[in-house]
Design an enzyme around this catalytic site. Structure first.
Site, PDB file in Angstrom:
ATOM      1  N   TYR A 110       0.826  -1.209   0.000  1.00  0.00           N
ATOM      2  CA  TYR A 110       0.000   0.000   0.000  1.00  0.00           C
ATOM      3  C   TYR A 110       0.859   1.257   0.000  1.00  0.00           C
ATOM      4  O   TYR A 110       1.859   1.325   0.704  1.00  0.00           O
ATOM      5  CB  TYR A 110      -0.911   0.016   1.237  1.00  0.00           C
ATOM      6  CG  TYR A 110      -1.789   1.238   1.263  1.00  0.00           C
ATOM      7  CD1 TYR A 110      -2.971   1.247   0.533  1.00  0.00           C
ATOM      8  CD2 TYR A 110      -1.421   2.385   1.950  1.00  0.00           C
ATOM      9  CE1 TYR A 110      -3.765   2.388   0.505  1.00  0.00           C
ATOM     10  CE2 TYR A 110      -2.203   3.513   1.926  1.00  0.00           C
ATOM     11  CZ  TYR A 110      -3.377   3.507   1.201  1.00  0.00           C
ATOM     12  OH  TYR A 110      -4.161   4.637   1.175  1.00  0.00           O
ATOM     13  N   TRP A 112       1.406   5.618  -1.754  1.00  0.00           N
ATOM     14  CA  TRP A 112       1.179   6.604  -2.810  1.00  0.00           C
ATOM     15  C   TRP A 112       2.247   6.630  -3.878  1.00  0.00           C
ATOM     16  O   TRP A 112       2.045   7.247  -4.930  1.00  0.00           O
ATOM     17  CB  TRP A 112       1.043   7.984  -2.181  1.00  0.00           C
ATOM     18  CG  TRP A 112      -0.375   8.314  -1.861  1.00  0.00           C
ATOM     19  CD1 TRP A 112      -1.210   7.626  -1.034  1.00  0.00           C
ATOM     20  CD2 TRP A 112      -1.124   9.413  -2.377  1.00  0.00           C
ATOM     21  NE1 TRP A 112      -2.435   8.242  -0.994  1.00  0.00           N
ATOM     22  CE2 TRP A 112      -2.402   9.347  -1.799  1.00  0.00           C
ATOM     23  CE3 TRP A 112      -0.832  10.465  -3.238  1.00  0.00           C
ATOM     24  CZ2 TRP A 112      -3.400  10.275  -2.079  1.00  0.00           C
ATOM     25  CZ3 TRP A 112      -1.819  11.397  -3.513  1.00  0.00           C
ATOM     26  CH2 TRP A 112      -3.091  11.289  -2.934  1.00  0.00           C
TER      27      TRP A 112
HETATM   28  N1  LIG Z   1      -1.995   8.506  12.270  1.00  0.00           N
HETATM   29  C1  LIG Z   1      -2.378   8.569  10.998  1.00  0.00           C
HETATM   30  N2  LIG Z   1      -1.812   7.735  10.103  1.00  0.00           N
HETATM   31  C2  LIG Z   1      -2.180   7.794   8.822  1.00  0.00           C
HETATM   32  C3  LIG Z   1      -3.149   8.719   8.380  1.00  0.00           C
HETATM   33  C4  LIG Z   1      -3.759   9.566   9.339  1.00  0.00           C
HETATM   34  O1  LIG Z   1      -4.643  10.381   9.020  1.00  0.00           O
HETATM   35  N3  LIG Z   1      -3.336   9.465  10.625  1.00  0.00           N
HETATM   36  N4  LIG Z   1      -3.494   8.773   7.046  1.00  0.00           N
HETATM   37  C5  LIG Z   1      -3.341   7.544   6.300  1.00  0.00           C
HETATM   38  C6  LIG Z   1      -3.522   7.752   4.870  1.00  0.00           C
HETATM   39  S1  LIG Z   1      -4.992   8.475   4.406  1.00  0.00           S
HETATM   40  C7  LIG Z   1      -2.638   7.336   3.935  1.00  0.00           C
HETATM   41  S2  LIG Z   1      -3.066   7.418   2.287  1.00  0.00           S
HETATM   42  C8  LIG Z   1      -1.352   6.733   4.319  1.00  0.00           C
HETATM   43  C9  LIG Z   1      -0.186   7.139   3.395  1.00  0.00           C
HETATM   44  O2  LIG Z   1       0.850   6.237   3.521  1.00  0.00           O
HETATM   45  P1  LIG Z   1       1.887   5.991   2.347  1.00  0.00           P
HETATM   46  O3  LIG Z   1       1.259   6.188   1.017  1.00  0.00           O
HETATM   47  O4  LIG Z   1       2.542   4.683   2.602  1.00  0.00           O
HETATM   48  O5  LIG Z   1       2.925   7.181   2.594  1.00  0.00           O
HETATM   49  P2  LIG Z   1       4.009   7.821   1.639  1.00  0.00           P
HETATM   50  O6  LIG Z   1       4.918   8.581   2.531  1.00  0.00           O
HETATM   51  O7  LIG Z   1       3.340   8.586   0.550  1.00  0.00           O
HETATM   52  O8  LIG Z   1       4.774   6.569   1.058  1.00  0.00           O
HETATM   53  C10 LIG Z   1       5.179   6.453  -0.253  1.00  0.00           C
HETATM   54  C11 LIG Z   1       6.554   5.810  -0.298  1.00  0.00           C
HETATM   55  O9  LIG Z   1       6.880   5.556  -1.657  1.00  0.00           O
HETATM   56  C12 LIG Z   1       8.230   5.927  -1.895  1.00  0.00           C
HETATM   57  N5  LIG Z   1       8.390   6.182  -3.331  1.00  0.00           N
HETATM   58  C13 LIG Z   1       8.208   7.335  -4.015  1.00  0.00           C
HETATM   59  N6  LIG Z   1       8.425   7.126  -5.323  1.00  0.00           N
HETATM   60  C14 LIG Z   1       8.761   5.828  -5.487  1.00  0.00           C
HETATM   61  C15 LIG Z   1       9.088   5.023  -6.620  1.00  0.00           C
HETATM   62  O10 LIG Z   1       9.137   5.468  -7.754  1.00  0.00           O
HETATM   63  N7  LIG Z   1       9.334   3.708  -6.378  1.00  0.00           N
HETATM   64  C16 LIG Z   1       9.306   3.162  -5.140  1.00  0.00           C
HETATM   65  N8  LIG Z   1       9.550   1.868  -5.020  1.00  0.00           N
HETATM   66  N9  LIG Z   1       9.014   3.912  -4.049  1.00  0.00           N
HETATM   67  C17 LIG Z   1       8.738   5.220  -4.225  1.00  0.00           C
HETATM   68  C18 LIG Z   1       8.424   7.132  -1.005  1.00  0.00           C
HETATM   69  O11 LIG Z   1       9.799   7.391  -0.778  1.00  0.00           O
HETATM   70  C19 LIG Z   1       7.661   6.698   0.259  1.00  0.00           C
HETATM   71  O12 LIG Z   1       8.489   5.970   1.121  1.00  0.00           O
HETATM   72  O13 LIG Z   1      -1.029   7.098   5.664  1.00  0.00           O
HETATM   73  C20 LIG Z   1      -2.073   6.748   6.576  1.00  0.00           C
HETATM   74  N10 LIG Z   1      -1.604   6.931   7.929  1.00  0.00           N
HETATM   75  N1  LIG Z   2      -0.643  18.427   2.052  1.00  0.00           N
HETATM   76  C1  LIG Z   2      -1.153  17.180   2.079  1.00  0.00           C
HETATM   77  N2  LIG Z   2      -2.365  16.947   1.529  1.00  0.00           N
HETATM   78  C2  LIG Z   2      -2.892  15.702   1.588  1.00  0.00           C
HETATM   79  C3  LIG Z   2      -2.188  14.608   2.139  1.00  0.00           C
HETATM   80  C4  LIG Z   2      -0.897  14.895   2.705  1.00  0.00           C
HETATM   81  O1  LIG Z   2      -0.223  14.005   3.236  1.00  0.00           O
HETATM   82  N3  LIG Z   2      -0.434  16.176   2.655  1.00  0.00           N
HETATM   83  N4  LIG Z   2      -2.721  13.341   2.109  1.00  0.00           N
HETATM   84  C5  LIG Z   2      -3.802  13.075   1.163  1.00  0.00           C
HETATM   85  C6  LIG Z   2      -4.534  11.849   1.501  1.00  0.00           C
HETATM   86  S1  LIG Z   2      -3.808  10.353   1.151  1.00  0.00           S
HETATM   87  C7  LIG Z   2      -5.778  11.866   2.019  1.00  0.00           C
HETATM   88  S2  LIG Z   2      -6.581  10.408   2.338  1.00  0.00           S
HETATM   89  C8  LIG Z   2      -6.481  13.126   2.292  1.00  0.00           C
HETATM   90  C9  LIG Z   2      -7.183  13.073   3.634  1.00  0.00           C
HETATM   91  O2  LIG Z   2      -7.993  14.152   3.783  1.00  0.00           O
HETATM   92  P1  LIG Z   2      -8.726  14.375   5.197  1.00  0.00           P
HETATM   93  O3  LIG Z   2      -9.343  13.153   5.674  1.00  0.00           O
HETATM   94  O4  LIG Z   2      -9.555  15.586   5.017  1.00  0.00           O
HETATM   95  O5  LIG Z   2      -7.436  14.661   6.104  1.00  0.00           O
HETATM   96  P2  LIG Z   2      -7.097  15.100   7.563  1.00  0.00           P
HETATM   97  O6  LIG Z   2      -6.099  16.187   7.389  1.00  0.00           O
HETATM   98  O7  LIG Z   2      -6.711  13.914   8.355  1.00  0.00           O
HETATM   99  O8  LIG Z   2      -8.421  15.640   8.210  1.00  0.00           O
HETATM  100  C10 LIG Z   2      -8.979  16.899   7.914  1.00  0.00           C
HETATM  101  C11 LIG Z   2      -9.386  17.571   9.194  1.00  0.00           C
HETATM  102  O9  LIG Z   2     -10.406  16.834   9.854  1.00  0.00           O
HETATM  103  C12 LIG Z   2     -10.420  17.268  11.195  1.00  0.00           C
HETATM  104  N5  LIG Z   2     -10.941  16.192  12.033  1.00  0.00           N
HETATM  105  C13 LIG Z   2     -10.291  15.106  12.488  1.00  0.00           C
HETATM  106  N6  LIG Z   2     -11.117  14.349  13.243  1.00  0.00           N
HETATM  107  C14 LIG Z   2     -12.304  14.990  13.272  1.00  0.00           C
HETATM  108  C15 LIG Z   2     -13.567  14.708  13.868  1.00  0.00           C
HETATM  109  O10 LIG Z   2     -13.775  13.715  14.558  1.00  0.00           O
HETATM  110  N7  LIG Z   2     -14.582  15.590  13.616  1.00  0.00           N
HETATM  111  C16 LIG Z   2     -14.416  16.699  12.856  1.00  0.00           C
HETATM  112  N8  LIG Z   2     -15.475  17.464  12.631  1.00  0.00           N
HETATM  113  N9  LIG Z   2     -13.227  17.000  12.311  1.00  0.00           N
HETATM  114  C17 LIG Z   2     -12.192  16.147  12.485  1.00  0.00           C
HETATM  115  C18 LIG Z   2      -8.985  17.603  11.553  1.00  0.00           C
HETATM  116  O11 LIG Z   2      -8.951  18.840  12.247  1.00  0.00           O
HETATM  117  C19 LIG Z   2      -8.293  17.644  10.224  1.00  0.00           C
HETATM  118  O12 LIG Z   2      -7.496  18.799  10.033  1.00  0.00           O
HETATM  119  O13 LIG Z   2      -5.556  14.208   2.297  1.00  0.00           O
HETATM  120  C20 LIG Z   2      -4.775  14.220   1.109  1.00  0.00           C
HETATM  121  N10 LIG Z   2      -4.123  15.499   1.039  1.00  0.00           N
HETATM  122 MO   LIG Z   3      -5.032   8.667   2.063  1.00  0.00          MO
END
Ligand SMILES: Nc1nc2c(c(=O)[nH]1)N[C@H]1C(S)=C(S)[C@@H](COP(=O)(O)OP(=O)(O)OC[C@H]3O[C@@H](n4cnc5c(=O)[nH]c(N)nc54)[C@H](O)[C@@H]3O)O[C@H]1N2
Ligand SMILES: Nc1nc2c(c(=O)[nH]1)N[C@H]1C(S)=C(S)[C@@H](COP(=O)(O)OP(=O)(O)OC[C@H]3O[C@@H](n4cnc5c(=O)[nH]c(N)nc54)[C@H](O)[C@@H]3O)O[C@H]1N2
Ligand SMILES: [Mo]
Length: 778
Positions: A110, A112
């Site tokens: 899993y 990005w």
């Molecule tokens: N506590 C907490 N944890 C969360 C979340 C949260 O809200 N709270 N959000 C969750 C969510 S929504 C998501 S989507 C995940 C994201 O979790 P990930 O998608 O696993 O996070 P990334 O840091 O984007 O990891 C991408 C990795 O790919 C590597 N990479 C980049 N380009 C390449 C390439 O060309 N080849 C290879 N092999 N590798 C490459 C990067 O160096 C990096 O290590 O985290 C989740 N974790």
């Molecule tokens: N710059 C940047 N942008 C991103 C990402 C990143 O890593 N960096 N990750 C991307 C990815 S993979 C995803 S999935 C999306 C996720 O997008 P979101 O799910 O929108 O991401 P978050 O930033 O975790 O949450 C948005 C806000 O929800 C509020 N929140 C948290 N818990 C609660 C709750 O119980 N109730 C209410 N009302 N509010 C709450 C928090 O204050 C938080 O700032 O973002 C994407 N966009």
């Molecule tokens: Mo995500």
């Protein structure tokens, strides 16, 4: 030819000097570029860059029968050449396949990865593993797993609605009241998976404001809504939105402010839900007073909000974050029921939307579901899978049962983990536990380009190129810009593209031709473009020839003439355009979910108290920790770069704390603090602010996990990764999604000696190791 490259956070012109990229200039069509991308410039060549294949020393010396797996994450690495690396990986895959079968390979992988359609790491690794007989996969995402499993029961689909929802154009023209649960965080709209041509979120929300749309942001954090739209900020206790929404439903029902005709024509099950609202069976009427005590919002505010909603064209925006919490199945379901009671679903600017500005994609207004070619994946003959966030359970309890969406399955016994394009030590919860169970498999292989926590916790590390070091095509079904990504500089060290890494392993295993089908990267890209060009033509868009595209550098698909509105066809004719639910209608009550019999996911939207929330505090020292997406990077990507590093406090990740909470604990702005609970502890730097609800802390995700190998500091992460604190618990028996936003912690000033952050330091490397011994034991 234009010198363009594309990333998840924008498109850039690049400049090189002496064969190295020295500047990235935002693309001319992008009036709101982000700074995130600049973070790569100083780390292409940084000490964290992996320049050669690496093997963990005890794995190499002991062979797969005696690997001292407990040293994963603290061992030294031995640099080896590519032939040796390909042979080691090929032999180990073959050994495990022969001894245990392909299901013993876990390659959910899993993550990005990077933008670029061909060099997409997961597409590459999955195709390769399918060629050699398959792998155990993962299903759903960390983003919104609870919704992905729940929404099909309610409205027949999820992804189609979130990525193709009612557009900002429709909101700007028609919405009067925009109620945002979790705000409209522009920080998140900076990114879009697969490439961003033009950032649209800020312009869109400002245009809506200018057109008179009134915004209400319901969130513990004020910055979830842009200051320039004069929104009303309603603070809410984290994880209680479902209770608020249910009370809004009650008030609409009680005041006869709901659209009975809509419910009748387009939904099933309101009768059972209204019994729940009245408390017919549990004796609890779900009134505004009831919710006030749960959500810490006054009953008057709730009643007023219900009336406001019913008297305006109202858009409900439900943040994706609401799904990443205990019972994350409920908030979206409840929100849809509220929208159904308001009767505006399918009308311009009305109804519900999932997370405006969760990514740049959400709310755009161009052709939906564009048929963009993928790298063909072949077929995975292995059936075993896990819900993506159940990885630690799988590793800890092989053979044990788990429930998922109405059925029971067993966890496979994993011998090899192979990851490409994701960072499990970023994304998973309860990292102390993950680190412990990560020792169980025989071998961990990671393709990545930098020494982050996942590569440090691997046995075999295969260094990849970055997007700047290869050519590719940015074309995504969710963005209307097609960009020819040109190789800007030579790979650093001996880094290889994932495709070439896998081709080398394929050669050892005798499947190279099957994997490549005789094409190199250039030929594949031409093939993928030509397939896309054909299918887009059938879709009504004539794309330039591949050569003309390469010459020009980019083109875009025009926006739709009419603002897109979800479920408008369903509204026009719910029989002909019925939903893909058992009843064909919106299911307020689901017989199917009732049949599953899950206590933690009842058959209609329900308030279920989370295991960790402010209402379950054992003592007043506990606070609710939110760990939202970082503003200055994408997840863990480029945390080591200048843009993200500039935000750190003495090298530690910042944490937002309310001034009152800080004062009672003797915490001043800029102080180093220890945040802890029963699962772990980390250090971070305090940012004392007013604009966060008292009782709530916010720490972005993404700080590279930095375990204290010496044990001197007693913390699990020296740097500030919130996932050492978050619970590794499924949202419910239905979706088993991640629930990171449900987390209680305590916080105190750090009284120990200053701790040096080592997250951005490479592990010890033995320059030229002994010739690898490969005893074929099992
Ligand atoms: N506590 C907490 N944890 C969360 C979340 C949260 O809200 N709270 N959000 C969750 C969510 S929504 C998501 S989507 C995940 C994201 O979790 P990930 O998608 O696993 O996070 P990334 O840091 O984007 O990891 C991408 C990795 O790919 C590597 N990479 C980049 N380009 C390449 C390439 O060309 N080849 C290879 N092999 N590798 C490459 C990067 O160096 C990096 O290590 O985290 C989740 N974790
Ligand atoms: N710059 C940047 N942008 C991103 C990402 C990143 O890593 N960096 N990750 C991307 C990815 S993979 C995803 S999935 C999306 C996720 O997008 P979101 O799910 O929108 O991401 P978050 O930033 O975790 O949450 C948005 C806000 O929800 C509020 N929140 C948290 N818990 C609660 C709750 O119980 N109730 C209410 N009302 N509010 C709450 C928090 O204050 C938080 O700032 O973002 C994407 N966009
Ligand atoms: Mo995500």
């Amino acid at each position: 030819m234009m010198q363009l490259t594309s990333t998840h956070w924008g498109t850039y012109h690049y400049k090189t000097e002496n064969g190295k990229v020295t500047a990235l200039t935002p693309f001319e069509d992008d009036a709101e570029p982000t700074t995130i991308g600049q973070g790569i410039l100083d780390v292409l060549d940084h000490e964290t860059r992996i320049t050669q294949p690496m093997v963990r020393q005890s794995w190499l010396e002991g062979g797969p029968g005696n690997r001292q797996t407990e040293k994963r994450g603290s061992d030294r690495f031995v640099a080896i050449d590519w032939d040796t690396a390909s042979q080691l990986v090929g032999d180990e895959l073959q050994r495990v396949i022969d001894a245990h079968g392909n299901q013993a390979i876990y390659a959910g992988s899993y993550g990005w990865a990077s933008a670029g359609r061909f060099h997409h790491a997961q597409s590459q690794i999955h195709r390769f593993l399918n060629v050699i007989g398959g792998y155990t996969k993962s299903v759903n995402t960390y983003s919104f797993a609870a919704a992905e499993v729940m929404m099909p029961h309610v409205i027949g689909d999820f992804r189609n609605y979130t990525y193709n929802q009612t557009s900002w154009a429709s909101v700007i023209a028609n919405t009067e009241l925009f109620v945002a649960f979790g705000g409209v965080p522009l920080k998140n709209g900076q990114i879009g998976q697969g490439g961003v041509g033009r950032h649209i979120q800020r312009d869109s929300i400002l245009a809506a404001h200018k057109n008179g749309v009134k915004f209400i942001s319901i969130s513990p954090l004020k910055s979830d809504m842009d200051d320039d739209v004069d929104a009303t900020w309603l603070t809410i206790r984290p994880n209680t939105d479902t209770a608020l929404i249910i009370a809004l439903c009650y008030e609409l029902m009680d005041k006869q402010l709901y659209d009975a005709n809509f419910l009748d024509r387009y939904t099933v099950g309101f009768d059972k839900f209204s019994d729940y609202l009245r408390g017919t069976h549990d004796g609890v009427a779900k009134t505004a007073q009831w919710a006030a005590a749960i959500c810490d919002i006054s009953a008057d505010h709730i009643c007023h909000l219900a009336v406001q909603m019913a008297s305006h064209r109202t858009m409900l925006s439900l943040s994706w974050s609401l799904t990443r919490q205990a019972h994350g199945e409920q908030p979206f379901w409840a929100g849809i029921v509220l929208a159904a009671m308001l009767g505006q679903i399918g009308l311009p600017g009305g109804g519900f939307g999932f997370g405006y500005s969760a990514t740049n994609t959400v709310g755009n207004n161009f052709q939906r579901n564009m048929p963009i070619a993928d790298l063909p994946q072949g077929r995975n003959p292995v059936n075993s899978f896990i819900p993506v966030a159940r990885i630690a359970d799988m590793l800890e309890y092989p053979g044990a049962d788990f429930t998922y969406n109405g059925a029971t399955y067993q966890y496979p016994d994993i011998k090899i983990i192979y990851w490409a394009g994701g960072n499990p030590f970023h994304h998973h919860q309860d990292l102390r536990r993950l680190r412990r169970v990560w020792q169980k498999p025989d071998t961990v292989i990671v393709n990545d380009w930098c020494w982050n926590a996942s590569t440090k916790h691997a046995d075999i590390v295969l260094p990849t190129t970055t997007t700047l070091e290869r050519s590719d095509i940015a074309m995504s079904p969710r963005d209307n810009y097609f960009v020819a990504m040109r190789q800007a500089q030579a790979p650093v060290g001996s880094a290889r593209d994932d495709f070439d890494i896998l081709r080398g392993i394929g050669r050892v295993m005798g499947v190279e031709d099957k994997f490549t089908e005789g094409r190199d990267a250039c030929a594949w890209q031409r093939w993928m473009y030509d397939v896309t060009r054909q299918s887009m033509s059938a879709f009504g868009h004539e794309l330039p020839s591949y050569d003309a595209f390469l010459e020009r550098g980019w083109f875009k698909i025009d926006e739709l003439g009419e603002p897109a509105v979800i479920l408008d066809k369903f509204r026009a004719d719910p029989i002909v355009n019925k939903l893909d639910t058992p009843s064909g209608k919106i299911e307020i009550y689901s017989e199917q979910v009732a049949g599953f019999g899950y206590d933690d996911c009842p058959p209609h939207p329900s308030w279920l108290t989370p295991p960790e929330w402010l209402g379950a505090r054992q003592h007043s020292a506990q606070l609710h920790l939110l760990c939202a997406q970082p503003a200055n990077k994408l997840h863990s990507q480029l945390d080591h770069g200048s843009i993200s590093r500039a935000t750190k406090i003495n090298g530690h990740e910042p944490l937002l704390i309310n001034a009152e909470d800080a004062a009672t604990r003797g915490i001043v702005d800029g102080a180093i603090v220890r945040v802890f609970n029963q699962r772990g502890a980390c250090l971070c730097g305090a940012r004392v602010i007013q604009d966060i609800m008292p009782g709530v802390l916010m720490m972005s995700t993404g700080a590279w996990f930095d375990p204290d190998i010496t044990g001197d500091s007693g913390v699990d992460c020296k740097h500030g990764n919130p996932n050492v604190l978050t619970p590794d618990r499924g949202t419910s028996s239905l979706a088993q999604g991640p629930a990171a936003h449900s987390c209680l912690v305590e916080i105190e000033p750090w009284a120990g000696a200053p701790v040096v952050v080592t997250a951005f330091t490479a592990p010890d490397i033995v320059p030229s190791g002994p010739a690898p011994t490969r005893p074929r034991t099992s």
